[in-house]
Write an enzyme that holds these catalytic residues in place. Structure first.
Site, PDB file in Angstrom:
ATOM      1  N   ASN A  87      36.413   0.318  26.610  1.00 26.96           N
ATOM      2  CA  ASN A  87      35.416  -0.739  26.455  1.00 26.96           C
ATOM      3  C   ASN A  87      36.013  -2.045  26.969  1.00 26.96           C
ATOM      4  O   ASN A  87      37.186  -2.334  26.706  1.00 26.96           O
ATOM      5  CB  ASN A  87      35.020  -0.878  24.980  1.00 26.96           C
ATOM      6  CG  ASN A  87      34.340   0.371  24.439  1.00 26.96           C
ATOM      7  OD1 ASN A  87      33.608   1.037  25.159  1.00 26.96           O
ATOM      8  ND2 ASN A  87      34.601   0.692  23.181  1.00 26.96           N
ATOM      9  N   HIS A 100      43.038  -0.624  25.452  1.00 28.98           N
ATOM     10  CA  HIS A 100      43.234   0.688  24.823  1.00 28.98           C
ATOM     11  C   HIS A 100      42.228   1.666  25.380  1.00 28.98           C
ATOM     12  O   HIS A 100      41.124   1.286  25.781  1.00 28.98           O
ATOM     13  CB  HIS A 100      43.119   0.603  23.296  1.00 28.98           C
ATOM     14  CG  HIS A 100      41.867  -0.076  22.805  1.00 28.98           C
ATOM     15  ND1 HIS A 100      41.731  -1.438  22.812  1.00 28.98           N
ATOM     16  CD2 HIS A 100      40.708   0.418  22.318  1.00 28.98           C
ATOM     17  CE1 HIS A 100      40.535  -1.764  22.336  1.00 28.98           C
ATOM     18  NE2 HIS A 100      39.881  -0.648  22.044  1.00 28.98           N
ATOM     19  N   HIS A 102      40.094   5.082  24.310  1.00 31.85           N
ATOM     20  CA  HIS A 102      39.659   5.963  23.228  1.00 31.85           C
ATOM     21  C   HIS A 102      39.695   7.397  23.753  1.00 31.85           C
ATOM     22  O   HIS A 102      39.040   7.700  24.764  1.00 31.85           O
ATOM     23  CB  HIS A 102      38.219   5.665  22.811  1.00 31.85           C
ATOM     24  CG  HIS A 102      37.980   4.291  22.256  1.00 31.85           C
ATOM     25  ND1 HIS A 102      37.769   4.059  20.915  1.00 31.85           N
ATOM     26  CD2 HIS A 102      37.906   3.075  22.858  1.00 31.85           C
ATOM     27  CE1 HIS A 102      37.561   2.759  20.710  1.00 31.85           C
ATOM     28  NE2 HIS A 102      37.636   2.143  21.882  1.00 31.85           N
TER      29      HIS A 102
HETATM   30  P1  5GP Z   1      37.056  -1.318  20.816  1.00 29.62           P
HETATM   31  O1  5GP Z   1      35.783  -1.612  20.060  1.00 29.62           O
HETATM   32  O2  5GP Z   1      37.850  -2.593  21.025  1.00 29.62           O
HETATM   33  O3  5GP Z   1      36.870  -0.535  22.062  1.00 29.62           O
HETATM   34  O4  5GP Z   1      37.898  -0.371  19.879  1.00 29.62           O
HETATM   35  C1  5GP Z   1      38.645  -0.831  18.799  1.00 29.62           C
HETATM   36  C2  5GP Z   1      38.878   0.343  17.889  1.00 29.62           C
HETATM   37  O5  5GP Z   1      39.934   0.032  17.027  1.00 29.62           O
HETATM   38  C3  5GP Z   1      37.675   0.721  17.019  1.00 29.62           C
HETATM   39  O6  5GP Z   1      37.306   2.068  17.274  1.00 29.62           O
HETATM   40  C4  5GP Z   1      38.186   0.513  15.597  1.00 29.62           C
HETATM   41  O7  5GP Z   1      37.714   1.489  14.697  1.00 29.62           O
HETATM   42  C5  5GP Z   1      39.702   0.590  15.767  1.00 29.62           C
HETATM   43  N1  5GP Z   1      40.450  -0.200  14.841  1.00 29.62           N
HETATM   44  C6  5GP Z   1      40.185  -1.479  14.450  1.00 29.62           C
HETATM   45  N2  5GP Z   1      41.110  -1.918  13.588  1.00 29.62           N
HETATM   46  C7  5GP Z   1      41.989  -0.882  13.423  1.00 29.62           C
HETATM   47  C8  5GP Z   1      43.181  -0.723  12.638  1.00 29.62           C
HETATM   48  O8  5GP Z   1      43.620  -1.630  11.918  1.00 29.62           O
HETATM   49  N3  5GP Z   1      43.820   0.476  12.710  1.00 29.62           N
HETATM   50  C9  5GP Z   1      43.350   1.494  13.491  1.00 29.62           C
HETATM   51  N4  5GP Z   1      44.056   2.634  13.494  1.00 29.62           N
HETATM   52  N5  5GP Z   1      42.240   1.378  14.253  1.00 29.62           N
HETATM   53  C10 5GP Z   1      41.566   0.202  14.214  1.00 29.62           C
END
Ligand code: 5GP
Ligand code: ZN
Length: 114
Positions: A87, A100, A102
């Site tokens: 994303n 990152h 997924h």
């Molecule tokens: P994004 O929305 O930026 O693509 O993905 C961020 C991801 O990080 C989300 O899927 C969310 O659930 C995960 N996430 C957010 N905070 C934490 C955390 O403190 N620990 C872990 N393991 N995952 C997290």
């Protein structure tokens, strides 16, 4: 490293996470809010804001991220397929501004994503 970056702090071990891979360049952790039976986040240890900040010089890092994702998919038993998602920015659904990938698997994926 930006002092307030969540994934920099997780990569540095300052905030706990369930690690499934770690080397000199990459850390992979289980997502705290999994969207599939396997939901792993792969990130560079060094801070990069998002895929929008990548240059051709990052090709080796990206190769390693993809190869590590493939290794983890194998070790997770995702023999019928899996999905890699990056994303980017607010409209791309990015909530943590540290690059990152997924790795999602263990169920059928739909297209287009929401
Ligand atoms: P994004 O929305 O930026 O693509 O993905 C961020 C991801 O990080 C989300 O899927 C969310 O659930 C995960 N996430 C957010 N905070 C934490 C955390 O403190 N620990 C872990 N393991 N995952 C997290
Ligand atoms: Zn960071």
């Amino acid at each position: 490293m930006p002092a307030d970056c969540l994934f920099c702090r997780i990569a540095a071990g300052e905030i706990p996470a369930t690690r499934v891979h770690e080397d000199d360049t990459i850390v992979a952790i289980r997502d705290v809010n999994p969207q599939a039976p396997t939901h792993i986040l792969l990130m560079p240890i060094a801070h990069i804001g998002s895929a929008a900040d990548l240059t051709a010089a990052d090709a080796p890092l990206l190769g390693r991220l993809f190869a590590t994702a493939a290794e983890l998919a194998r070790s997770e038993g995702l023999d019928n397929g899996w999905r890699l998602v990056a994303n980017v920015g607010p409209e791309g659904g990015q909530t943590v501004p540290h690059l990152h990938l997924h790795l999602l698997g263990g169920r059928s994926m739909h297209w287009p994503p929401g």
